[in-house]
Design a protein around this motif. Structure first.
Motif, PDB file in Angstrom:
ATOM      1  N   VAL A   9       0.994  -0.990   0.080  1.00 49.30           N
ATOM      2  CA  VAL A   9      -0.051   0.125  -0.115  1.00 49.30           C
ATOM      3  C   VAL A   9       0.938   1.252  -0.026  1.00 49.30           C
ATOM      4  CG1 VAL A   9      -1.819   1.304   0.974  1.00 49.30           C
ATOM      5  CG2 VAL A   9      -1.807  -1.146   1.265  1.00 49.30           C
ATOM      6  N   ALA A  10       0.807   1.769  -1.129  1.00 47.97           N
ATOM      7  CA  ALA A  10       1.655   3.061  -1.280  1.00 47.97           C
ATOM      8  C   ALA A  10       1.175   4.519  -0.623  1.00 47.97           C
ATOM      9  CB  ALA A  10       1.931   3.193  -2.753  1.00 47.97           C
ATOM     10  N   ASP A  11      -0.038   4.329  -0.741  1.00 50.18           N
ATOM     11  CA  ASP A  11      -1.007   5.639  -0.148  1.00 50.18           C
ATOM     12  C   ASP A  11      -2.454   5.049   0.136  1.00 50.18           C
ATOM     13  OD1 ASP A  11      -0.709   8.754   0.002  1.00 50.18           O
ATOM     14  OD2 ASP A  11      -2.780   7.995  -1.176  1.00 50.18           O
ATOM     15  N   CYS A  12      -2.993   5.815   1.116  1.00 49.94           N
ATOM     16  CA  CYS A  12      -4.111   5.806   1.518  1.00 49.94           C
ATOM     17  C   CYS A  12      -5.007   6.915   1.746  1.00 49.94           C
ATOM     18  CB  CYS A  12      -4.545   4.445   2.513  1.00 49.94           C
ATOM     19  SG  CYS A  12      -6.145   4.309   3.264  1.00 49.94           S
ATOM     20  N   GLU A  13      -6.065   7.305   0.892  1.00 47.88           N
ATOM     21  CA  GLU A  13      -6.645   8.588   1.202  1.00 47.88           C
ATOM     22  C   GLU A  13      -8.202   8.202   1.610  1.00 47.88           C
ATOM     23  OE1 GLU A  13      -7.772  12.754  -0.825  1.00 47.88           O
ATOM     24  OE2 GLU A  13      -6.908  11.206  -2.210  1.00 47.88           O
ATOM     25  N   ILE A  14      -8.700   8.762   2.623  1.00 49.44           N
ATOM     26  CA  ILE A  14      -9.972   8.708   3.136  1.00 49.44           C
ATOM     27  C   ILE A  14     -10.873   9.920   2.673  1.00 49.44           C
ATOM     28  CG2 ILE A  14     -11.414   8.238   5.056  1.00 49.44           C
ATOM     29  CD1 ILE A  14      -9.794   6.045   4.385  1.00 49.44           C
ATOM     30  N   LEU A  15     -11.898   9.693   1.890  1.00 52.74           N
ATOM     31  CA  LEU A  15     -13.074  10.528   1.575  1.00 52.74           C
ATOM     32  C   LEU A  15     -14.252  10.537   2.303  1.00 52.74           C
ATOM     33  CD1 LEU A  15     -12.271  10.466  -2.108  1.00 52.74           C
ATOM     34  CD2 LEU A  15     -11.133  12.068  -0.763  1.00 52.74           C
ATOM     35  N   PRO A  16     -14.557  11.179   3.304  1.00 52.61           N
ATOM     36  CA  PRO A  16     -15.431  10.815   4.279  1.00 52.61           C
ATOM     37  C   PRO A  16     -16.790  11.166   3.838  1.00 52.61           C
ATOM     38  CG  PRO A  16     -14.226  12.694   5.346  1.00 52.61           C
ATOM     39  CD  PRO A  16     -13.515  12.104   4.298  1.00 52.61           C
ATOM     40  N   MET A  17     -17.162  12.518   3.418  1.00 52.23           N
ATOM     41  CA  MET A  17     -18.379  12.956   3.109  1.00 52.23           C
ATOM     42  C   MET A  17     -18.968  13.102   1.725  1.00 52.23           C
ATOM     43  SD  MET A  17     -20.416  13.167   5.611  1.00 52.23           S
ATOM     44  CE  MET A  17     -21.490  14.260   4.924  1.00 52.23           C
ATOM     45  N   HIS A  18     -17.646  12.886   0.722  1.00 51.02           N
ATOM     46  CA  HIS A  18     -18.239  13.058  -0.804  1.00 51.02           C
ATOM     47  C   HIS A  18     -19.211  12.332  -1.351  1.00 51.02           C
ATOM     48  CE1 HIS A  18     -14.662  15.677  -1.305  1.00 51.02           C
ATOM     49  NE2 HIS A  18     -14.279  15.004  -0.207  1.00 51.02           N
ATOM     50  N   TYR A  19     -19.330  11.111  -0.871  1.00 50.09           N
ATOM     51  CA  TYR A  19     -20.482  10.085  -1.307  1.00 50.09           C
ATOM     52  C   TYR A  19     -21.705  10.684  -0.670  1.00 50.09           C
ATOM     53  CZ  TYR A  19     -21.559   5.923  -3.960  1.00 50.09           C
ATOM     54  OH  TYR A  19     -21.804   5.189  -5.262  1.00 50.09           O
ATOM     55  N   GLY A  20     -21.889  11.102   0.645  1.00 47.02           N
ATOM     56  CA  GLY A  20     -23.029  11.673   0.955  1.00 47.02           C
ATOM     57  C   GLY A  20     -23.614  12.623  -0.117  1.00 47.02           C
ATOM     58  N   HIS A  21     -22.787  13.673  -0.359  1.00 42.17           N
ATOM     59  CA  HIS A  21     -22.905  14.790  -1.150  1.00 42.17           C
ATOM     60  C   HIS A  21     -23.385  14.158  -2.466  1.00 42.17           C
ATOM     61  CE1 HIS A  21     -21.525  17.356   1.645  1.00 42.17           C
ATOM     62  NE2 HIS A  21     -20.247  17.217   1.488  1.00 42.17           N
ATOM     63  N   THR A  22     -22.960  13.176  -3.144  1.00 39.43           N
ATOM     64  CA  THR A  22     -23.184  12.551  -4.321  1.00 39.43           C
ATOM     65  C   THR A  22     -24.630  11.735  -4.412  1.00 39.43           C
ATOM     66  OG1 THR A  22     -20.716  12.163  -4.722  1.00 39.43           O
ATOM     67  CG2 THR A  22     -22.461  10.971  -5.964  1.00 39.43           C
ATOM     68  N   LEU A  23     -24.905  11.366  -3.301  1.00 37.13           N
ATOM     69  CA  LEU A  23     -26.005  10.596  -3.248  1.00 37.13           C
ATOM     70  C   LEU A  23     -27.106  11.449  -2.810  1.00 37.13           C
ATOM     71  CD1 LEU A  23     -24.757   7.678  -1.018  1.00 37.13           C
ATOM     72  CD2 LEU A  23     -26.181   7.538  -3.053  1.00 37.13           C
ATOM     73  N   ARG A  24     -26.961  12.626  -2.538  1.00 34.38           N
ATOM     74  CA  ARG A  24     -28.082  13.551  -2.366  1.00 34.38           C
ATOM     75  C   ARG A  24     -28.434  14.190  -3.419  1.00 34.38           C
ATOM     76  NH1 ARG A  24     -30.379  17.317   1.710  1.00 34.38           N
ATOM     77  NH2 ARG A  24     -30.104  15.299   2.886  1.00 34.38           N
ATOM     78  N   HIS A  25     -27.312  14.433  -4.537  1.00 35.58           N
ATOM     79  CA  HIS A  25     -27.564  15.042  -5.593  1.00 35.58           C
ATOM     80  C   HIS A  25     -28.229  13.707  -6.613  1.00 35.58           C
ATOM     81  CE1 HIS A  25     -25.333  18.762  -6.591  1.00 35.58           C
ATOM     82  NE2 HIS A  25     -24.678  18.383  -5.403  1.00 35.58           N
ATOM     83  N   TRP A  26     -28.043  12.843  -6.448  1.00 34.86           N
ATOM     84  CA  TRP A  26     -28.644  11.502  -7.283  1.00 34.86           C
ATOM     85  C   TRP A  26     -30.326  11.765  -6.897  1.00 34.86           C
ATOM     86  CZ3 TRP A  26     -24.454   6.881  -6.596  1.00 34.86           C
ATOM     87  CH2 TRP A  26     -23.557   7.191  -7.443  1.00 34.86           C
ATOM     88  N   ARG A  27     -30.401  11.547  -5.352  1.00 35.88           N
ATOM     89  CA  ARG A  27     -31.595  11.424  -4.718  1.00 35.88           C
ATOM     90  C   ARG A  27     -32.628  12.508  -5.352  1.00 35.88           C
ATOM     91  NH1 ARG A  27     -34.200  12.484   0.050  1.00 35.88           N
ATOM     92  NH2 ARG A  27     -32.150  13.201   0.891  1.00 35.88           N
ATOM     93  N   GLU A  28     -32.118  13.943  -5.411  1.00 29.41           N
ATOM     94  CA  GLU A  28     -32.867  14.733  -5.523  1.00 29.41           C
ATOM     95  C   GLU A  28     -33.210  14.788  -7.114  1.00 29.41           C
ATOM     96  OE1 GLU A  28     -30.440  18.121  -4.732  1.00 29.41           O
ATOM     97  OE2 GLU A  28     -31.206  17.970  -2.458  1.00 29.41           O
ATOM     98  N   ARG A  29     -32.161  14.578  -7.971  1.00 31.88           N
ATOM     99  CA  ARG A  29     -32.389  14.139  -9.494  1.00 31.88           C
ATOM    100  C   ARG A  29     -33.322  13.179  -9.732  1.00 31.88           C
ATOM    101  NH1 ARG A  29     -27.135  15.009 -13.049  1.00 31.88           N
ATOM    102  NH2 ARG A  29     -26.354  17.092 -12.490  1.00 31.88           N
ATOM    103  N   PHE A  30     -33.316  12.047  -8.928  1.00 32.76           N
ATOM    104  CA  PHE A  30     -34.137  10.926  -9.209  1.00 32.76           C
ATOM    105  C   PHE A  30     -35.655  11.298  -8.810  1.00 32.76           C
ATOM    106  CE2 PHE A  30     -36.433   7.245  -7.719  1.00 32.76           C
ATOM    107  CZ  PHE A  30     -36.151   6.479  -8.743  1.00 32.76           C
TER     108      PHE A  30
END
Length: 422
Positions: free
Chosen positions: A323-344
């Protein structure tokens, strides 16, 4: 009317305001009166009892069946309210014994290969392409976007995600790239057009295969971008011209299954050149789950599993990879799903014409429940950069920003993306 569910809600809902209207029209309030009120209406008495006996499965089913509706708020608001208030001490006897049964069933399933055939993948990804066109961005990215900087549009964030992954993948012109789980082709096409690489994408979805091949052909990329209906487990490097310089996998690892992690990474080791680099982008959860959410297992992603890093990293190491690098993205999917749900939800009538009203409510529950996992249950995205040799990547992270800036310049010369026509 009193019910077992009402008793459970009286115990759980301490903060906030929840009004429940029974089938008899009587209203009962739960909580301390704070916050924005949520009002749910049950249309039959049996629905309340079913939810009490098995809330994890039946709340979604009752909502999907139209046996309850919201007069104030929506399903996300209810899920968030319950999750905010619930403590371990609030677990009821039905919750406990059903949980024990599900733990036993999950352990039995874990001994079996998850993707022995294509049924699990087809259940979700072979739905009509018109459905996904209702809420995805113009490049059909069905994975977490990267909202950097904050506040950008979904389209901008999905482009930023591809750029961020490409920067860490570090492909050079004419290198050979393997994408495991190629979706509708957006990542492969991006890499070919901005990095000048040759990409082989594999998928188990026949619907996605058709769309991705059509997109590559329309952009004149068939000589550099190829898609195949292929299980990664049976791939042979020599059949694809030898080991790959780069491997990328975005949003596929959630379908591998814990029992297959070591096999997955051993295959990566086999398929990757000695100086190769892999980027693995996956949903993660803060600790190993005892079992999957039963509603999601039954209706949305049969055979899927969200890993914790504690389950993933040992098998990376035991496969001879680093494992050369590990990055954690904590809230980005929450924002993505909000966009998807509103569009849907803005186009739910079109979704109902494709399927029916029950499907629309099922999909809304899926999107809302997924969003809640990131906003209230500490789920996150992890991106692992994996190599065989430590010096295959730079010894600092400064190169990522520099490569992203270079990719922005190349993006400007790309032909505009076109919506798929049906």
């Amino acid at each position: 009317m009193a019910s077992s569910l009402r008793g459970m809600l009286a115990k759980i809902i301490r903060k906030g305001t929840l009004d429940v209207i029974g089938a008899d029209g009587q209203v009962q309030r739960f909580g301390d009166g704070s916050g924005t009120p949520i009002t749910i209406h049950f249309f039959d008495e049996r629905a309340e009892e079913e939810i009490y006996r098995d809330a994890q499965l039946k709340l979604g089913e009752v909502y999907m069946q139209g046996r309850m509706a919201f007069e104030k708020g929506d399903i996300y608001d209810l899920l968030a309210l319950v999750k905010t208030n619930t403590l371990v001490a609030d677990l009821t006897f039905p919750m406990i014994w059903r949980g024990l049964l599900r733990i036993a069933a999950a352990r039995a399933r874990g001994l079996l290969p998850v993707n022995h055939n294509r049924r699990n993948v087809a259940h979700h990804y072979d739905l009509s392409a018109k459905l996904f066109d209702l809420f995805l961005d113009e490049d059909w990215q069905y994975s977490c976007a990267y909202f950097n900087p904050p506040g950008i549009s979904l389209e901008e964030a999905q482009l930023a995600k591809k750029r961020h992954i490409a920067a860490k993948l570090m492909p050079e012109p004419r290198q050979r790239v393997l994408e495991i789980g190629s979706g509708w082709g957006g990542m492969a096409i991006y890499l070919a057009e901005t990095c000048g690489v040759d990409v082989s994408g594999i998928t188990l979805s026949e619907e996605q295969l058709k769309v991705s091949r059509d997109r590559a052909a329309k952009r004149g990329l068939t000589d550099r971008v190829r898609f195949d209906l292929q299980d990664y487990r049976t791939m042979k490097a020599q059949s694809f011209g030898g080991p790959f310089d780069r491997i990328v996998s975005v949003g596929m690892f959630e379908h591998v299954g814990v029992a297959n992690y070591r096999r997955f990474f051993r295959k990566v080791h086999e398929l990757m050149d000695d100086d190769g680099v892999m980027i693995l982008h996956s949903i993660g959860q803060p600790y190993p789950a005892l079992y999957n959410n039963p509603f999601f297992e039954k209706y949305i992603f049969p055979g899927g599993y969200i890993p914790s890093l504690a389950e993933v990293l040992p098998d990376v190491e035991k496969s001879g990879l680093l494992v050369a690098d590990c990055e954690i993205l904590p809230m980005h999917y929450g924002h993505t799903l909000r966009h998807w749900r509103e569009r849907f939800m803005a186009r739910k009538e079109e979704a109902a014409k494709l399927y029916d009203e029950a499907f629309v409510r099922m999909w809304e529950f899926y999107l809302a429940g997924s969003e809640m996992a990131f906003t209230h249950e500490d789920f996150f995205i992890f991106q692992l950069q994996i190599t065989k040799k430590r010096m295959s990547v730079p010894n600092n992270r400064d190169y990522i920003a520099g490569r992203e800036e270079a990719l922005k310049g190349k993006e400007a010369s790309r032909a505009p993306l076109e919506k798929v026509l049906f």
